[in-house]
Scaffold this motif. Structure first.
Motif, PDB file in Angstrom:
ATOM      1  N   UNK A 111     -45.861  -3.897  26.051  1.00  0.00           N
ATOM      2  CA  UNK A 111     -45.373  -2.620  25.517  1.00  0.00           C
ATOM      3  C   UNK A 111     -46.510  -1.839  24.869  1.00  0.00           C
ATOM      4  N   UNK A 112     -47.357  -2.549  24.129  1.00  0.00           N
ATOM      5  CA  UNK A 112     -48.473  -1.890  23.462  1.00  0.00           C
ATOM      6  C   UNK A 112     -49.531  -1.417  24.462  1.00  0.00           C
ATOM      7  N   UNK A 113     -49.751  -2.216  25.501  1.00  0.00           N
ATOM      8  CA  UNK A 113     -50.735  -1.828  26.522  1.00  0.00           C
ATOM      9  C   UNK A 113     -50.294  -0.571  27.259  1.00  0.00           C
ATOM     10  N   UNK A 114     -48.990  -0.427  27.470  1.00  0.00           N
ATOM     11  CA  UNK A 114     -48.468   0.729  28.207  1.00  0.00           C
ATOM     12  C   UNK A 114     -47.996   1.851  27.288  1.00  0.00           C
ATOM     13  N   UNK A 115     -48.169   1.664  25.982  1.00  0.00           N
ATOM     14  CA  UNK A 115     -47.858   2.729  25.029  1.00  0.00           C
ATOM     15  C   UNK A 115     -46.385   3.005  24.818  1.00  0.00           C
ATOM     16  N   UNK A 116     -45.537   2.006  25.008  1.00  0.00           N
ATOM     17  CA  UNK A 116     -44.093   2.196  24.846  1.00  0.00           C
ATOM     18  C   UNK A 116     -43.659   1.818  23.428  1.00  0.00           C
ATOM     19  N   UNK A 117     -42.930   2.725  22.789  1.00  0.00           N
ATOM     20  CA  UNK A 117     -42.398   2.482  21.447  1.00  0.00           C
ATOM     21  C   UNK A 117     -40.906   2.206  21.538  1.00  0.00           C
ATOM     22  N   UNK A 118     -40.450   1.235  20.749  1.00  0.00           N
ATOM     23  CA  UNK A 118     -39.021   0.919  20.661  1.00  0.00           C
ATOM     24  C   UNK A 118     -38.558   1.251  19.248  1.00  0.00           C
ATOM     25  N   UNK A 119     -37.563   2.108  19.144  1.00  0.00           N
ATOM     26  CA  UNK A 119     -37.018   2.478  17.841  1.00  0.00           C
ATOM     27  C   UNK A 119     -35.523   2.204  17.834  1.00  0.00           C
ATOM     28  N   UNK A 120     -35.003   1.979  16.633  1.00  0.00           N
ATOM     29  CA  UNK A 120     -33.579   1.664  16.487  1.00  0.00           C
ATOM     30  C   UNK A 120     -32.912   2.692  15.598  1.00  0.00           C
ATOM     31  N   UNK A 121     -31.806   3.242  16.077  1.00  0.00           N
ATOM     32  CA  UNK A 121     -30.987   4.167  15.307  1.00  0.00           C
ATOM     33  C   UNK A 121     -29.744   3.432  14.860  1.00  0.00           C
ATOM     34  N   UNK A 122     -29.474   3.413  13.570  1.00  0.00           N
ATOM     35  CA  UNK A 122     -28.248   2.788  13.102  1.00  0.00           C
ATOM     36  C   UNK A 122     -28.423   2.127  11.754  1.00  0.00           C
ATOM     37  N   UNK A 123     -27.319   1.637  11.234  1.00  0.00           N
ATOM     38  CA  UNK A 123     -27.323   0.929   9.956  1.00  0.00           C
ATOM     39  C   UNK A 123     -27.578  -0.548  10.236  1.00  0.00           C
ATOM     40  N   UNK A 124     -28.836  -0.949  10.153  1.00  0.00           N
ATOM     41  CA  UNK A 124     -29.217  -2.319  10.511  1.00  0.00           C
ATOM     42  C   UNK A 124     -28.584  -3.354   9.591  1.00  0.00           C
ATOM     43  N   UNK A 125     -28.212  -2.951   8.383  1.00  0.00           N
ATOM     44  CA  UNK A 125     -27.640  -3.899   7.422  1.00  0.00           C
ATOM     45  C   UNK A 125     -26.278  -4.414   7.860  1.00  0.00           C
ATOM     46  N   UNK A 126     -25.639  -3.741   8.798  1.00  0.00           N
ATOM     47  CA  UNK A 126     -24.327  -4.174   9.281  1.00  0.00           C
ATOM     48  C   UNK A 126     -24.439  -5.227  10.380  1.00  0.00           C
ATOM     49  N   UNK A 127     -25.646  -5.407  10.899  1.00  0.00           N
ATOM     50  CA  UNK A 127     -25.858  -6.366  11.975  1.00  0.00           C
ATOM     51  C   UNK A 127     -25.962  -7.786  11.439  1.00  0.00           C
ATOM     52  N   UNK A 128     -25.799  -8.744  12.325  1.00  0.00           N
ATOM     53  CA  UNK A 128     -25.986 -10.146  11.962  1.00  0.00           C
ATOM     54  C   UNK A 128     -27.428 -10.348  11.517  1.00  0.00           C
ATOM     55  N   UNK A 129     -27.682 -11.170  10.503  1.00  0.00           N
ATOM     56  CA  UNK A 129     -29.045 -11.311   9.959  1.00  0.00           C
ATOM     57  C   UNK A 129     -30.125 -11.590  10.996  1.00  0.00           C
ATOM     58  N   UNK A 130     -29.850 -12.436  11.984  1.00  0.00           N
ATOM     59  CA  UNK A 130     -30.888 -12.740  12.972  1.00  0.00           C
ATOM     60  C   UNK A 130     -31.215 -11.518  13.828  1.00  0.00           C
ATOM     61  N   UNK A 131     -30.216 -10.666  14.075  1.00  0.00           N
ATOM     62  CA  UNK A 131     -30.465  -9.445  14.844  1.00  0.00           C
ATOM     63  C   UNK A 131     -31.257  -8.447  14.004  1.00  0.00           C
ATOM     64  N   UNK A 132     -30.903  -8.355  12.721  1.00  0.00           N
ATOM     65  CA  UNK A 132     -31.661  -7.480  11.815  1.00  0.00           C
ATOM     66  C   UNK A 132     -33.150  -7.813  11.862  1.00  0.00           C
ATOM     67  N   UNK A 133     -33.441  -9.077  11.811  1.00  0.00           N
ATOM     68  CA  UNK A 133     -34.826  -9.532  11.756  1.00  0.00           C
ATOM     69  C   UNK A 133     -35.569  -9.236  13.062  1.00  0.00           C
ATOM     70  N   UNK A 134     -34.892  -9.455  14.167  1.00  0.00           N
ATOM     71  CA  UNK A 134     -35.529  -9.216  15.463  1.00  0.00           C
ATOM     72  C   UNK A 134     -35.843  -7.744  15.685  1.00  0.00           C
ATOM     73  N   UNK A 135     -34.875  -6.873  15.397  1.00  0.00           N
ATOM     74  CA  UNK A 135     -35.108  -5.447  15.642  1.00  0.00           C
ATOM     75  C   UNK A 135     -36.219  -4.919  14.734  1.00  0.00           C
ATOM     76  N   UNK A 136     -36.314  -5.467  13.540  1.00  0.00           N
ATOM     77  CA  UNK A 136     -37.383  -5.045  12.629  1.00  0.00           C
ATOM     78  C   UNK A 136     -38.750  -5.394  13.216  1.00  0.00           C
ATOM     79  N   UNK A 137     -38.888  -6.597  13.725  1.00  0.00           N
ATOM     80  CA  UNK A 137     -40.178  -6.998  14.301  1.00  0.00           C
ATOM     81  C   UNK A 137     -40.512  -6.186  15.539  1.00  0.00           C
ATOM     82  N   UNK A 138     -39.507  -5.938  16.377  1.00  0.00           N
ATOM     83  CA  UNK A 138     -39.745  -5.162  17.595  1.00  0.00           C
ATOM     84  C   UNK A 138     -40.229  -3.761  17.244  1.00  0.00           C
ATOM     85  N   UNK A 139     -39.547  -3.104  16.308  1.00  0.00           N
ATOM     86  CA  UNK A 139     -39.928  -1.736  15.958  1.00  0.00           C
ATOM     87  C   UNK A 139     -41.304  -1.689  15.303  1.00  0.00           C
TER      88      UNK A 139
END
Length: 324
Positions: A111-139
């Motif tokens: 993703x970094x080599x090809x310049x692609x950014x991943x962003x998340x729209x939403x209230x992350x606090x409502x997600x399951x804790x493991x999903x919260x953590x993953x989306x944070x690292x991805x973004x």
């Protein structure tokens, strides 16, 4: 289970893409990917298999958009209202999301080599804790990329988004970062989840439904909206081509309306600033404007720091969980 595939287009598809690119191509396309559950019932498969088919279609759609030259895509992946579904379906979806975001994180070098950014729209606090953590690292791992952008609306509701923006602005007023009179339509826009994105030029909804389902209500005010009468897993490149043609037939009016609105908005805000200055004790208008800009800059920096710190906090939790 790759998010970004590279498949060779057929001769006819390539010709159609080149013809379409002779006209205006939307910079930003948003999708309401509706119909996964109905597809599952129609195909006599489990609900989660319907969602998996929907994901496969999404990866193909991203590929088609890249071929067309679309710079930004936003997908409605999971609404806040979807939490009201059965526990079994929600848990299955969260397990599937965990698997998908793990894969996305593993692909961060590409993703970094090809310049692609991943962003998340939403209230992350409502997600399951493991999903919260993953989306944070991805973004966080793709935050500096600018070539192409994929926004994933997850745990999202437009009314919730607007309410949250107003609450954040209220906090800024209470903390004397800005004045109440500093709050304008432009500032509210910059407090939405989409503050780093352009507004969608084209919104596509599948499944035959003709409603927006609380998706990007603020941002799509001047978007061209195309409704496709197919379930999302059955959405084809030809359906996308049809939506692009529809956009090309209607975008001139949409762009004109957007431009007029921006001019009208600037006129209103300039007049408001002038009236505020005349009612103030400041003598110099330029100094008054400079002070206002400084307040707005601090306000936006407050928001940026808060969101970044939230992501870093969740990502740190991921590292701790991983080590454990």
């Amino acid at each position: 289970m790759s998010w970004f595939k590279q498949t060779k287009r057929s001769f006819v598809e390539s010709v159609c893409i080149n013809v379409l690119k002779c006209g205006p191509i939307p910079r930003h396309v948003a999708f309401i990917m509706d119909g996964n559950r109905r597809y599952a019932r129609k195909s006599a498969v489990s609900t989660i298999d319907g969602h998996k088919q929907g994901f496969e279609r999404m990866t193909q759609m991203l590929e088609w958009c890249l071929d067309l030259g679309v710079d930004e895509v936003t997908v409605y992946a999971f609404a806040i209202d979807n939490f009201k579904r059965s526990d079994e379906e929600v848990n299955n979806l969260m397990d599937f999301a965990n698997e998908l975001f793990h894969k996305l994180l593993q692909d961060k070098d590409n993703l970094n080599e090809t310049g692609k950014a991943i962003r998340f729209f939403g209230d992350l606090t409502l997600l399951r804790p493991d999903i919260q953590q993953l989306v944070a690292e991805v973004e966080l791992s793709t935050q500096n990329n600018t070539q192409k952008v994929l926004n994933i609306a997850i745990s999202y509701s437009s009314r919730h988004e607007i309410t949250n923006a107003l609450q954040e602005l209220q906090t800024c007023v209470q903390n004397d970062i800005i004045k109440e009179s500093d709050i304008t339509e432009s500032l509210i826009s910059q407090f939405l989840y989409s503050n780093h994105s352009s507004e969608p030029d084209l919104l596509i909804r599948t499944s035959g439904e003709v409603r927006l389902s609380d998706f990007l209500l603020w941002q799509t005010n001047y978007s061209v909206i195309a409704f496709a009468n197919v379930l999302w897993p059955e959405f084809t490149i030809w359906d996308l081509f049809s939506a692009i043609i529809y956009y090309q037939r209607n975008c001139s009016f949409s762009e004109t309306a957007k431009h007029k609105h921006q001019l009208r908005l600037k006129s209103i805000e300039d007049k408001q600033t002038q009236e505020e200055w005349m009612a103030s004790d400041d003598i110099d208008l330029d100094l008054f404007i400079a002070n206002k800009r400084e307040r707005l800059t601090k306000c936006l920096q407050y928001l940026e720091n808060k969101r970044l710190n939230q992501l870093k906090s969740l990502a740190k939790s991921t590292l701790i969980t991983t080590k454990t």
